[in-house]
Design an enzyme around this catalytic site. Structure first.
Site, PDB file in Angstrom:
ATOM      1  N   LYS A  62      32.583  39.385  51.871  1.00  0.00           N
ATOM      2  CA  LYS A  62      32.136  40.005  50.740  1.00  0.00           C
ATOM      3  C   LYS A  62      31.174  39.081  49.886  1.00  0.00           C
ATOM      4  O   LYS A  62      30.187  39.741  49.298  1.00  0.00           O
ATOM      5  CB  LYS A  62      33.286  40.671  49.871  1.00  0.00           C
ATOM      6  CG  LYS A  62      33.248  41.119  48.491  1.00  0.00           C
ATOM      7  CD  LYS A  62      33.576  39.996  47.398  1.00  0.00           C
ATOM      8  CE  LYS A  62      34.675  39.547  47.493  1.00  0.00           C
ATOM      9  NZ  LYS A  62      35.279  38.628  46.228  1.00  0.00           N
TER      10      LYS A  62
ATOM     11  N   THR B  72      35.908  37.135  41.917  1.00  0.00           N
ATOM     12  CA  THR B  72      34.502  36.974  42.480  1.00  0.00           C
ATOM     13  C   THR B  72      33.671  38.347  42.562  1.00  0.00           C
ATOM     14  O   THR B  72      33.925  38.959  43.613  1.00  0.00           O
ATOM     15  CB  THR B  72      34.355  36.405  43.835  1.00  0.00           C
ATOM     16  OG1 THR B  72      35.195  35.098  43.572  1.00  0.00           O
ATOM     17  CG2 THR B  72      33.031  35.862  44.401  1.00  0.00           C
TER      18      THR B  72
ATOM     19  N   LYS C 131      28.862  31.111  41.314  1.00  0.00           N
ATOM     20  CA  LYS C 131      29.978  31.396  42.344  1.00  0.00           C
ATOM     21  C   LYS C 131      29.569  31.770  43.717  1.00  0.00           C
ATOM     22  O   LYS C 131      30.206  31.347  44.839  1.00  0.00           O
ATOM     23  CB  LYS C 131      31.079  32.162  41.525  1.00  0.00           C
ATOM     24  CG  LYS C 131      32.323  32.719  42.744  1.00  0.00           C
ATOM     25  CD  LYS C 131      32.969  31.809  43.129  1.00  0.00           C
ATOM     26  CE  LYS C 131      34.017  32.018  44.092  1.00  0.00           C
ATOM     27  NZ  LYS C 131      34.646  30.872  44.705  1.00  0.00           N
TER      28      LYS C 131
HETATM   29  N1  LIG Z   1      41.718  33.153  48.124  1.00  0.00           N
HETATM   30  C1  LIG Z   1      40.883  32.281  47.885  1.00  0.00           C
HETATM   31  O1  LIG Z   1      40.658  30.981  48.371  1.00  0.00           O
HETATM   32  C2  LIG Z   1      39.932  32.661  46.533  1.00  0.00           C
HETATM   33  C3  LIG Z   1      39.581  34.167  46.421  1.00  0.00           C
HETATM   34  N2  LIG Z   1      38.695  34.005  45.165  1.00  0.00           N
HETATM   35  C4  LIG Z   1      38.242  35.385  44.777  1.00  0.00           C
HETATM   36  O2  LIG Z   1      39.472  35.899  44.010  1.00  0.00           O
HETATM   37  C5  LIG Z   1      39.840  36.918  44.220  1.00  0.00           C
HETATM   38  C6  LIG Z   1      41.179  37.648  44.650  1.00  0.00           C
HETATM   39  O3  LIG Z   1      41.368  36.828  45.857  1.00  0.00           O
HETATM   40  P1  LIG Z   1      42.818  36.864  46.669  1.00  0.00           P
HETATM   41  O4  LIG Z   1      43.781  36.623  45.518  1.00  0.00           O
HETATM   42  O5  LIG Z   1      42.581  35.742  47.640  1.00  0.00           O
HETATM   43  O6  LIG Z   1      42.649  38.115  47.145  1.00  0.00           O
HETATM   44  P2  LIG Z   1      44.184  39.023  47.455  1.00  0.00           P
HETATM   45  O7  LIG Z   1      43.639  40.079  48.476  1.00  0.00           O
HETATM   46  O8  LIG Z   1      45.332  38.190  47.792  1.00  0.00           O
HETATM   47  O9  LIG Z   1      44.481  39.607  46.134  1.00  0.00           O
HETATM   48  C7  LIG Z   1      43.502  40.832  45.935  1.00  0.00           C
HETATM   49  C8  LIG Z   1      44.139  41.441  44.595  1.00  0.00           C
HETATM   50  O10 LIG Z   1      43.350  42.633  44.194  1.00  0.00           O
HETATM   51  C9  LIG Z   1      44.381  43.805  44.277  1.00  0.00           C
HETATM   52  N3  LIG Z   1      43.646  44.711  44.646  1.00  0.00           N
HETATM   53  C10 LIG Z   1      43.009  45.150  45.831  1.00  0.00           C
HETATM   54  N4  LIG Z   1      42.617  46.471  45.937  1.00  0.00           N
HETATM   55  C11 LIG Z   1      43.100  47.010  44.833  1.00  0.00           C
HETATM   56  C12 LIG Z   1      42.913  48.452  44.357  1.00  0.00           C
HETATM   57  N5  LIG Z   1      42.362  49.282  44.798  1.00  0.00           N
HETATM   58  N6  LIG Z   1      43.463  48.553  43.031  1.00  0.00           N
HETATM   59  C13 LIG Z   1      44.135  47.771  42.348  1.00  0.00           C
HETATM   60  N7  LIG Z   1      44.215  46.423  42.670  1.00  0.00           N
HETATM   61  C14 LIG Z   1      43.641  46.083  44.042  1.00  0.00           C
HETATM   62  C15 LIG Z   1      45.387  43.366  45.080  1.00  0.00           C
HETATM   63  O11 LIG Z   1      46.665  44.154  45.004  1.00  0.00           O
HETATM   64  P3  LIG Z   1      47.793  44.548  45.850  1.00  0.00           P
HETATM   65  O12 LIG Z   1      48.626  43.221  45.866  1.00  0.00           O
HETATM   66  O13 LIG Z   1      48.391  45.593  45.478  1.00  0.00           O
HETATM   67  O14 LIG Z   1      46.922  44.403  47.223  1.00  0.00           O
HETATM   68  C16 LIG Z   1      45.555  41.887  44.645  1.00  0.00           C
HETATM   69  O15 LIG Z   1      46.484  41.817  43.472  1.00  0.00           O
HETATM   70  C17 LIG Z   1      38.705  37.847  45.189  1.00  0.00           C
HETATM   71  O16 LIG Z   1      37.497  38.236  44.490  1.00  0.00           O
HETATM   72  C18 LIG Z   1      38.199  36.350  45.658  1.00  0.00           C
HETATM   73  O17 LIG Z   1      37.091  36.560  46.274  1.00  0.00           O
HETATM   74  C19 LIG Z   1      38.117  33.186  44.623  1.00  0.00           C
HETATM   75  C20 LIG Z   1      38.355  31.828  44.942  1.00  0.00           C
HETATM   76  C21 LIG Z   1      39.322  31.427  46.056  1.00  0.00           C
HETATM   77  O1  LIG Z   2      36.244  31.861  46.944  1.00  0.00           O
HETATM   78  C1  LIG Z   2      36.913  31.062  47.575  1.00  0.00           C
HETATM   79  C2  LIG Z   2      36.800  29.808  47.462  1.00  0.00           C
HETATM   80  C3  LIG Z   2      37.223  28.722  48.202  1.00  0.00           C
HETATM   81  C4  LIG Z   2      37.242  27.380  47.820  1.00  0.00           C
HETATM   82  O2  LIG Z   2      36.524  27.018  47.098  1.00  0.00           O
HETATM   83  O3  LIG Z   2      37.827  26.626  48.865  1.00  0.00           O
END
Ligand SMILES: NC(=O)C1=CN([C@@H]2O[C@H](COP(=O)(O)OP(=O)(O)OC[C@H]3O[C@@H](n4cnc5c(N)ncnc54)[C@H](OP(=O)(O)O)[C@@H]3O)[C@@H](O)[C@H]2O)C=CC1
Ligand SMILES: O=CCCC(=O)O
Length: 333
Positions: A277, A134, A209
């Protein structure tokens, strides 16, 4: 004031596709009528809360998968199930036909795609990059430009749906960018999701989104106020959750998160820092078209307070703690 019909009528309708019901073997088999063969070698960058179950579902469907994550240990469960591992985004994209990226925020998405040993270095004609993180439209366009300058195709495809829908293959993809790549990865999106929208030019998926998450962030803040007010006036907040779940404002997030919020528990599905964010980025989107979004702006302030209380990595429902501290503050006055 234009009539409702005139106001909306210039907006093109997106293409909405439901998930194919056929098993993956029918997509892979040569000559399946009307269905594009999925890419043979698939990469996945970013194995976090969302990336992990999404990659897992691809693997379970028999896809040849190569993974990378900054913290390598998070790849280990996937490697033990048969995924390959490469030590940089560049090496993943160099060895794959199509690579997905699920990264924390705009800065990270740009760094992983365009930085040193980034994904763009391994891209070229015939390959595709699908960013499911996102981010805002400008970030997506920047990444698109870098990827496409190599001759590869780009698709933005942020997802609606959280950890459980990701585990269940029930995500909703909001895609925009190269239509050819969209068609090509459709069978993969169908493995990870229940529906997909093609919205046209890069930036439209990101905007959709951010608007969805702007609404969600405000809803959660409002729900938190209701829970605390019900308690304050002597009502049982558990009963409030039941009442809400049966009426017009019923939403899965209220019935799933409400009971744990009442116990002050916030097991992380969607980290609070990511919700804040998204509100910040939605404020930027609204600013770009000079539209006031006062409710989302107020909600954003609450999430900022919650972050300052050290709740960034808790679920976004922990925003209720920011309200609790406001109530305590008002009581001590
Ligand atoms: N969780 C949710 O319900 C949802 C999340 N999203 C979106 O999806 C995306 C991921 O979310 P989510 O999986 O929850 O978040 P996480 O925080 O669990 O994962 C984030 C990912 O980004 C990586 N990362 C963070 N900083 C760096 C960096 N400086 N360099 C390289 N890699 C990095 C992390 O690696 P590392 O493991 O090393 O920290 C990890 O793989 C976000 O944009 C979020 O807004 C969208 C829909 C739903
Ligand atoms: O970006 C996160 C969305 C979470 C949701 O749709 O439930």
């Amino acid at each position: 004031m234009p009539s409702t019909t005139t106001f909306w009528s210039h907006i093109p309708r997106p293409m909405v596709m439901k998930r194919f019901s056929a098993p993956i073997s029918s997509y892979v088999s040569a000559g399946a009528q009307g269905i594009t063969d999925p890419p043979a070698r698939v990469g996945f960058l970013g194995i976090g809360i969302m990336g992990s179950p999404m990659a897992h579902n691809l693997l379970k469907a028999g896809i040849d998968l190569t993974v990378w994550n900054r913290t390598k240990s998070k790849c280990d469960p996937l490697i033990s199930l048969g995924a390959k591992y490469k030590p940089s985004p560049e090496e993943v994209t160099a060895s794959c036909d199509v690579t997905f990226a699920m990264l924390a925020d705009p800065q990270t998405a740009v760094h992983v795609a365009c930085g040193k040993h980034g994904a763009a270095n391994g891209m070229g004609p015939g390959k595709g990059y699908v960013d499911v993180s996102t981010v805002d439209g400008d970030t997506s366009k920047l990444i698109s430009g870098n990827i496409k300058s190599t001759g590869a195709l780009f698709l933005e495809a942020p997802v609606s749906g959280s950890k459980k829908p990701a585990e269940d293959g029930q995500l909703i993809f909001l895609t925009a960018g190269d239509r050819d790549l969209y068609e090509r990865v459709a069978p993969l999106l169908d493995i990870m999701g229940k529906s997909k929208f093609y919205l046209g030019d890069v930036g439209n998926g990101a905007a959709m989104k951010l608007i969805v998450n702007m609404i969600m962030g405000s809803m959660m803040a409002s729900f938190s106020e209701g829970l605390l007010l019900s308690e304050k006036v002597g009502l049982d907040p558990d009963v409030l959750v039941q009442v809400v779940s049966q009426g017009a404002i019923s939403a899965p997030m209220y019935s799933t998160k409400g009971p744990s919020m009442i116990q002050s528990l916030y097991p992380t599905a969607f980290p609070l820092k990511h919700q804040q964010k998204d509100l910040r980025l939605a404020l930027g989107l609204a600013e770009s078209v000079s539209q006031p979004i006062p409710i989302a702006a107020a909600a954003n302030e609450l999430y900022k307070v919650a972050k300052s209380q050290g709740l960034s990595d808790q679920d976004f429902s922990a925003v209720i703690e920011a309200l609790k501290s406001k109530i305590q503050h008002s009581e001590t006055k």
